[in-house]
Design an enzyme around this catalytic site. Structure first.
Site, mmCIF file in Angstrom:
data_model
loop_
_atom_site.group_PDB
_atom_site.id
_atom_site.type_symbol
_atom_site.label_atom_id
_atom_site.label_comp_id
_atom_site.label_asym_id
_atom_site.label_seq_id
_atom_site.Cartn_x
_atom_site.Cartn_y
_atom_site.Cartn_z
ATOM 1 N N HIS A 308 0.919 -1.228 0.073
ATOM 2 C CA HIS A 308 0.047 0.125 -0.072
ATOM 3 C C HIS A 308 0.684 1.118 0.018
ATOM 4 O O HIS A 308 2.024 1.201 0.512
ATOM 5 C CB HIS A 308 -1.013 0.032 1.208
ATOM 6 C CG HIS A 308 -2.043 0.893 1.030
ATOM 7 N ND1 HIS A 308 -1.792 2.223 1.196
ATOM 8 C CD2 HIS A 308 -3.319 0.641 0.730
ATOM 9 C CE1 HIS A 308 -3.152 2.859 1.258
ATOM 10 N NE2 HIS A 308 -4.070 2.031 0.874
ATOM 11 N N ASP A 365 -8.169 -4.885 -0.839
ATOM 12 C CA ASP A 365 -8.579 -5.523 -2.163
ATOM 13 C C ASP A 365 -8.203 -7.202 -2.046
ATOM 14 O O ASP A 365 -8.644 -7.880 -2.880
ATOM 15 C CB ASP A 365 -7.688 -5.219 -3.356
ATOM 16 C CG ASP A 365 -8.292 -3.856 -3.780
ATOM 17 O OD1 ASP A 365 -7.351 -2.896 -3.868
ATOM 18 O OD2 ASP A 365 -9.580 -3.677 -3.822
HETATM 19 C C1 SDX Z 1 -5.886 0.705 -3.286
HETATM 20 O O1 SDX Z 1 -3.802 5.016 -2.001
HETATM 21 C C2 SDX Z 1 -4.906 4.333 -1.279
HETATM 22 O O2 SDX Z 1 -5.643 4.576 -0.368
HETATM 23 C C3 SDX Z 1 -5.625 3.419 -2.054
HETATM 24 C C4 SDX Z 1 -6.799 2.256 -1.684
HETATM 25 C C5 SDX Z 1 -8.193 3.070 -1.325
HETATM 26 O O3 SDX Z 1 -8.739 2.629 -0.595
HETATM 27 O O4 SDX Z 1 -8.216 3.932 -2.219
HETATM 28 O O5 SDX Z 1 -6.299 1.813 -0.424
HETATM 29 C C6 SDX Z 1 -7.074 1.162 -2.841
HETATM 30 O O6 SDX Z 1 -5.428 0.952 -4.397
HETATM 31 C C7 SDX Z 1 -5.268 -0.460 -2.681
HETATM 32 C C8 SDX Z 1 -3.990 -1.172 -3.208
HETATM 33 C C9 SDX Z 1 -4.592 -2.018 -4.510
HETATM 34 N N1 SDX Z 1 -3.139 -2.298 -5.335
HETATM 35 C C10 SDX Z 1 -2.652 -3.476 -5.216
HETATM 36 O O7 SDX Z 1 -2.897 -4.347 -4.587
HETATM 37 C C11 SDX Z 1 -1.486 -3.723 -6.526
HETATM 38 C C12 SDX Z 1 -0.339 -4.307 -5.724
HETATM 39 N N2 SDX Z 1 0.103 -3.256 -4.814
HETATM 40 C C13 SDX Z 1 1.279 -2.357 -5.464
HETATM 41 O O8 SDX Z 1 1.499 -2.336 -6.825
HETATM 42 C C14 SDX Z 1 1.827 -1.423 -4.475
HETATM 43 O O9 SDX Z 1 1.954 -1.830 -3.152
HETATM 44 C C15 SDX Z 1 0.899 -0.101 -4.543
HETATM 45 C C16 SDX Z 1 0.694 0.345 -5.880
HETATM 46 C C17 SDX Z 1 -0.334 -0.293 -3.625
HETATM 47 C C18 SDX Z 1 1.879 1.037 -3.793
HETATM 48 O O10 SDX Z 1 2.886 1.211 -4.298
HETATM 49 P P1 SDX Z 1 3.892 1.930 -3.969
HETATM 50 O O11 SDX Z 1 3.802 2.841 -2.757
HETATM 51 O O12 SDX Z 1 4.412 2.774 -5.096
HETATM 52 O O13 SDX Z 1 5.221 0.911 -3.616
HETATM 53 P P2 SDX Z 1 6.470 1.060 -3.979
HETATM 54 O O14 SDX Z 1 6.065 0.750 -5.504
HETATM 55 O O15 SDX Z 1 7.397 2.159 -3.654
HETATM 56 O O16 SDX Z 1 6.905 -0.619 -3.367
HETATM 57 C C19 SDX Z 1 8.109 -0.411 -2.459
HETATM 58 C C20 SDX Z 1 8.688 -1.682 -2.858
HETATM 59 C C21 SDX Z 1 9.095 -1.591 -4.106
HETATM 60 O O17 SDX Z 1 10.351 -2.766 -4.178
HETATM 61 P P3 SDX Z 1 11.794 -2.243 -4.222
HETATM 62 O O18 SDX Z 1 11.970 -1.293 -5.411
HETATM 63 O O19 SDX Z 1 11.986 -1.533 -2.819
HETATM 64 O O20 SDX Z 1 12.912 -3.536 -4.308
HETATM 65 O O21 SDX Z 1 7.765 -2.720 -2.566
HETATM 66 C C22 SDX Z 1 7.716 -3.497 -3.876
HETATM 67 C C23 SDX Z 1 8.094 -2.621 -5.041
HETATM 68 O O22 SDX Z 1 8.441 -3.412 -5.800
HETATM 69 N N3 SDX Z 1 6.180 -3.822 -3.897
HETATM 70 C C24 SDX Z 1 5.789 -5.151 -4.299
HETATM 71 C C25 SDX Z 1 4.467 -4.965 -3.979
HETATM 72 N N4 SDX Z 1 3.932 -3.710 -3.689
HETATM 73 C C26 SDX Z 1 5.125 -3.065 -3.607
HETATM 74 N N5 SDX Z 1 6.303 -6.230 -4.346
HETATM 75 C C27 SDX Z 1 5.646 -7.362 -4.768
HETATM 76 N N6 SDX Z 1 4.206 -7.408 -4.658
HETATM 77 C C28 SDX Z 1 3.512 -6.090 -4.212
HETATM 78 N N7 SDX Z 1 2.282 -5.892 -4.088
#
Ligand code: SDX
Length: 431
Positions: A308, A365
């Site tokens: 998140h 989700d």
């Molecule tokens: C919602 O913003 C809100 O409040 C949204 C929401 C709402 O109610 O409106 O809560 C609803 O959108 C929930 C999120 C739904 N999306 C997903 O479940 C998709 C999977 N999650 C990710 O894509 C991700 O966690 C996000 C998009 C939710 C958050 O992305 P960020 O904050 O940009 O995280 P990041 O890219 O900075 O990640 C940090 C690290 C990275 O690795 P490194 O570069 O440090 O090596 O964590 C990794 C990312 O690659 N990472 C994941 C991951 N989420 C982040 N790796 C694997 N699986 C994941 N799900």
């Protein structure tokens, strides 16, 4: 004594005021930074930037706290219902019995969709993506109710209560009609029944037989919609504020929000979670293939429903919905192998250092699709359900923008990294 932040740039010192919110959140007020120094802050994705002051929802990502107008989501989940929470999110206070009745009546009154709009629904190809349809249909409300969508804040705010009720009620009805259209079913028409019962009737009633939801089903739908009501400055809510800040009317701003929500990293994740769980089930996998792929770091292989942008702890909504899954399945006398897979996946990921070190936990989700599936709602409708739930949050944020007499159009800056000045080259001298 006003607290300040001191910035020293190019042998100049600039003292910027510090803002402190009611929950102790702190911000450096940078509104004078560019005028005084020529510098801007760079913050791709705005993760460290506050775009507004808001009194609607408070999140504490480190401690997994979510409150709407001061009320913890856990208490609202236990004691409230969707329409009451929608009222709270929009108007700032829990409604009295009289206010709740009047709000419910207004929603019932505006549940039907105009015949002309039904023709719009029918105009879409049957295989059109539901969120594409919903965005277009909600935007068209500005054409059907021009008197409520004048793009003049003073006029539009005078009609806000009616516009808000129409938006919430029609998004619900349109969601069901989109499903009917895609299934090739005849349109159903709303009844004088509760918000959730009406949605389920609109979705599942047949010409020869009305669908009357058992209380447990309506209660489960109430919980899912309530849990999605608002969530601070998420991508789709910030989009609502961005579009509204130009003076655009509520319906147009909601249509833009629906577009933002449709993305797989935001509202589209609940669909992706179910597709992931179904793949694991069909491949008789234990989920390890998905977990290993997710650790590869590519956005397209992420463990959907995990991580998140704000929570560095459990998403409190995931906890509530996760606990409700088995309860709802038991009440409906159903079982779902995907729930077992989801629980196994959660346990495996929470033991894996890749996820633990990055503080990646289940989000809203991860489990919501299990309940929606148990209610008979098809996967391709899950993001539409998210939009129905989130409409009060979008509406409340649009109202904050429209009501802010000192508000400005949202216009972020950038750092230009393109070609520096160069002269025009006549066609004959190119390439
Ligand atoms: C919602 O913003 C809100 O409040 C949204 C929401 C709402 O109610 O409106 O809560 C609803 O959108 C929930 C999120 C739904 N999306 C997903 O479940 C998709 C999977 N999650 C990710 O894509 C991700 O966690 C996000 C998009 C939710 C958050 O992305 P960020 O904050 O940009 O995280 P990041 O890219 O900075 O990640 C940090 C690290 C990275 O690795 P490194 O570069 O440090 O090596 O964590 C990794 C990312 O690659 N990472 C994941 C991951 N989420 C982040 N790796 C694997 N699986 C994941 N799900």
């Amino acid at each position: 004594m006003q607290k300040t932040a001191l910035i020293r740039i190019d042998d100049k010192e600039l003292s910027l005021p510090v803002m402190v919110g009611t929950e102790g959140e702190k911000a450096v007020d940078a509104r004078k930074l560019r005028a005084d120094t020529g510098y801007i802050f760079y913050d791709q994705g705005y993760g460290n930037t506050g775009s507004c002051e808001s009194a609607i929802t408070y999140l504490d990502g480190d401690n997994g706290i979510l409150r709407h107008r001061g009320y913890p989501i856990e208490q609202l989940a236990a004691h409230s219902e969707y329409v009451e929470t929608a009222y709270l999110v929009i108007y700032g206070e829990l409604p009295t019995a009289e206010q709740r009745h009047a709000f419910g009546q207004l929603l019932r009154q505006h549940a039907p969709v105009e015949t002309q709009m039904l023709k719009l629904v029918e105009a879409f190809p049957q295989d059109a993506p539901p969120m594409v349809m919903l965005g277009a249909l909600v935007g068209s409300l500005a054409a059907f109710y021009p008197e409520l969508a004048t793009n003049n804040f003073e006029k539009d705010l005078k009609q806000f209560d009616l516009a808000a009720a129409i938006a919430i009620s029609k998004i619900r009805t349109l969601g069901a009609l989109i499903y009917r259209h895609k299934q090739g079913l005849p349109f159903t028409h709303p009844k004088d029944i509760s918000f959730c019962d009406n949605f389920l009737h609109l979705m599942f009633s047949e010409p020869y037989q009305d669908y009357v939801a058992i209380p447990e089903v309506a209660q489960a739908l109430n919980l899912i919609l309530l849990m999605h009501a608002d969530h601070e400055q998420n991508c789709s809510t910030s989009t609502t504020r961005m579009v509204g800040s130009s003076g655009a009317n509520l319906f147009t701003s909601l249509s833009a929000a629906i577009g933002a929500l449709s993305g797989p990293l935001h509202g589209g994740a609940n669909v992706a979670v179910m597709q992931m769980l179904q793949s694991i089930h069909d491949e008789h996998d234990d989920g390890s293939r998905f977990i290993e792929a997710a650790k590869g770091g590519s956005k397209s292989n992420r463990l959907m429903g995990f991580g998140h942008a704000v929570y560095r702890n459990f998403d409190p909504r995931a906890k509530v919905i996760g606990q409700a899954c088995q309860v709802v399945l038991n009440k409906l006398g159903k079982s779902d192998p995907l729930l077992d897979i989801a629980q196994h996946l959660e346990q495996a990921a929470l033991k894996d250092d890749y996820f633990v070190s990055r503080k990646l936990y289940p989000n809203v989700d991860f489990y919501s699709g299990i309940i929606l599936r148990a209610l008979g709602i098809p996967t391709n409708m899950f993001t539409v359900m998210f939009a129905i739930g989130r409409s009060p949050g979008w509406i409340a944020n649009w109202r904050e923008v429209a009501s802010n007499a000192k508000g400005r159009i949202y216009r972020p800056r950038q750092i230009y990294v393109g070609p520096v000045q160069r002269d025009y080259v006549p066609m004959a001298k190119r390439g």
